[in-house]
Design an enzyme around this catalytic site. Structure first.
Site: not given
Length: 157
Positions: A91, A98
């Site tokens: 994560e 991102e």
């Protein structure tokens, strides 16, 4: 094949966090303590800004708490801890990727940016499913036994 996207790629709350924590991001950390501080800043950023990271942390704490409460074998707790840790790690990597993609494409849409972000999210999803599978196999049998014993004792008394 690019099209303009109306919303900005970086959230407004990002700027103060980044400038306060790591103004000179291109510099190598001067010592080990500084490296740990930068790492903690990344974890803190993910916890503050990423809903999924908070969900994963909560599920990780729940799984480890249940493991200890149910007195699972040490190796079983370790396996749950490792799989949960891998989900959290992925994560964090997903958040980093991102952010990097958003920095690269700015406010435009690009098919390759979408592929990169979707694949990173898919990696997190697969690891989360594996962690749930592992934790279920290890936690559900003793938890079911505890519930049945409790229910049996409750109805007999």
């Amino acid at each position: 094949m690019s099209q303009q996207v109306s919303s900005p790629a970086t959230p407004k709350h990002l700027e103060p966090i980044v400038t306060q924590e790591r103004k000179y991001s291109w510099k190598v950390a001067s010592n080990l303590f500084t490296s740990f501080r930068y790492a903690w800043a990344g974890i803190s950023y993910a916890f503050k800004t990423q809903r999924n990271f908070r969900i994963h942390v909560s599920v990780c704490v729940l799984a480890l708490g249940l493991s200890i409460f149910l007195r699972l074998e040490a190796i079983e707790v370790v396996v749950i801890g490792i799989t949960s840790g891998l989900v959290l790690t992925l994560e964090l990597l997903n958040t980093a990727l991102e952010s990097l993609v958003d920095l690269t494409v700015k406010q435009t849409y690009h098919d390759l940016a979408k592929i990169a972000k979707d694949c990173a999210a898919g990696a997190v999803l697969i690891s989360a499913f594996v962690a749930i599978f592992v934790a279920s196999i290890l936690i559900l049998p003793p938890l079911t036994k505890l519930i049945i014993t409790y229910a049996h004792n409750f109805y007999l008394n």
